[in-house]
Scaffold this motif. Structure first.
Motif, PDB file in Angstrom:
ATOM      1  N   GLU A  92      28.692  39.871  42.125  1.00 55.00           N
ATOM      2  CA  GLU A  92      28.590  40.039  40.677  1.00 55.00           C
ATOM      3  C   GLU A  92      29.912  40.516  40.089  1.00 55.00           C
ATOM      4  N   SER A  93      30.745  41.116  40.986  1.00 54.05           N
ATOM      5  CA  SER A  93      32.020  41.636  40.490  1.00 54.05           C
ATOM      6  C   SER A  93      33.155  40.644  40.656  1.00 54.05           C
ATOM      7  N   CYS A  95      35.794  37.762  39.920  1.00 52.96           N
ATOM      8  CA  CYS A  95      36.477  37.390  38.682  1.00 52.96           C
ATOM      9  C   CYS A  95      36.033  35.998  38.233  1.00 52.96           C
ATOM     10  N   SER A  99      39.577  33.997  34.267  1.00 53.40           N
ATOM     11  CA  SER A  99      40.373  35.219  34.336  1.00 53.40           C
ATOM     12  C   SER A  99      41.364  35.214  35.489  1.00 53.40           C
ATOM     13  N   ASN A 125      44.956  38.832  37.540  1.00 54.36           N
ATOM     14  CA  ASN A 125      43.677  39.009  36.847  1.00 54.36           C
ATOM     15  C   ASN A 125      43.997  39.147  35.357  1.00 54.36           C
ATOM     16  N   SER A 129      38.634  43.624  32.833  1.00 54.10           N
ATOM     17  CA  SER A 129      38.047  44.592  33.766  1.00 54.10           C
ATOM     18  C   SER A 129      38.409  44.196  35.203  1.00 54.10           C
ATOM     19  N   CYS A 131      38.014  43.106  38.924  1.00 58.38           N
ATOM     20  CA  CYS A 131      37.091  42.151  39.540  1.00 58.38           C
ATOM     21  C   CYS A 131      37.662  41.692  40.878  1.00 58.38           C
ATOM     22  N   GLU A 132      36.804  41.039  41.665  1.00 59.92           N
ATOM     23  CA  GLU A 132      37.222  40.617  43.003  1.00 59.92           C
ATOM     24  C   GLU A 132      37.730  39.172  42.995  1.00 59.92           C
ATOM     25  N   THR A 167      39.870  43.490  45.234  1.00 60.34           N
ATOM     26  CA  THR A 167      39.601  43.931  43.862  1.00 60.34           C
ATOM     27  C   THR A 167      40.932  44.049  43.128  1.00 60.34           C
TER      28      THR A 167
END
Length: 220
Positions: A92-93, A95, A99, A125, A129, A131-132, A167
């Motif tokens: 869910e995390s 990217c 992005s 990124n 926010s 993100c992975e 991340t």
């Protein structure tokens, strides 16, 4: 002359005394023993030549060699091909594609003869926010072309690849470098006889589904 007396009857033979009988029996016994011994030697003398001589060492029975099974030849080692690792499942995390920015760059614009270009793949990124991003070698490709001539791809001879979820903070970047030895390659790592000639080339970087703009450089 006187008158001769008439002869009387002669006495009979005298009987041997008991001592004489004992001596005679003793002598007879000794003679019997000597006779038996003599017969024994005679029999041995007769039997001896008829008996086979003792077997000599040369005639001795030699045990048959024991046959052993030949040592088993080790079977050629069979390498079991490694099963490809499943691709990392986006979390869910992860990217979003919009992005993720991939750019291509070289460490110089012109390379003299014999100098190897260093190709750089940078991922950024661009979101708001953290993100992975999967920045593993399984996702990377460094390719070189000259017009429509496909010259090189890092995936042609790549022995597998690894996933690596990283991340990345907003606006942060991760960079991977690859040294190109100015050689040609072909899919499946097939042999290629020729090498690139002096001229202009373009480098393109790819990470997953995202491809960079090209970076131009010159080989002298």
């Amino acid at each position: 002359m006187g008158r001769q007396q008439p002869a009387g009857p002669r006495p009979g033979p005298r009987r041997p005394s008991p001592a004489v009988y004992r001596r005679r029996r003793l002598v007879a016994g000794v003679l019997a023993v000597l006779l038996l011994v003599g017969l024994g030697f005679g029999v041995a003398a007769v039997i001896g030549p008829l008996t086979p001589e003792k077997q000599t060492v040369a005639d001795a029975t030699v045990p048959s060699p024991v046959l052993t099974a030949p040592a088993a030849t080790p079977a050629a080692e069979t390498k079991t091909p490694k099963a490809p690792k499943p691709a990392a499942t986006p979390s869910e995390s992860a990217c979003p594609a919009e992005s993720v920015l991939v750019t291509a760059a070289t460490d110089a614009q012109v390379y003299p003869a014999g100098a190897a270009p260093v190709l750089a793949l940078t991922v950024t990124n661009t979101g708001k926010s953290a993100c992975e991003i999967n920045v593993g070698t399984s996702q990377m490709e460094f390719s070189v072309a000259s017009g429509s001539d496909r010259i090189f791809s890092s995936t042609d001879c790549q022995d597998g690849g690894e996933d690596y979820l990283k991340t990345v903070e907003p606006g942060a970047s991760e960079t991977a470098n690859f040294t190109w030895e100015r050689n040609r390659s072909a899919p499946g790592c097939a042999a290629v006889a020729s090498n690139p000639n002096p001229g202009y080339y373009v480098f393109t970087a790819r990470l997953g589904e995202v491809t960079s703009e090209t970076a131009v450089f010159e080989l002298e």
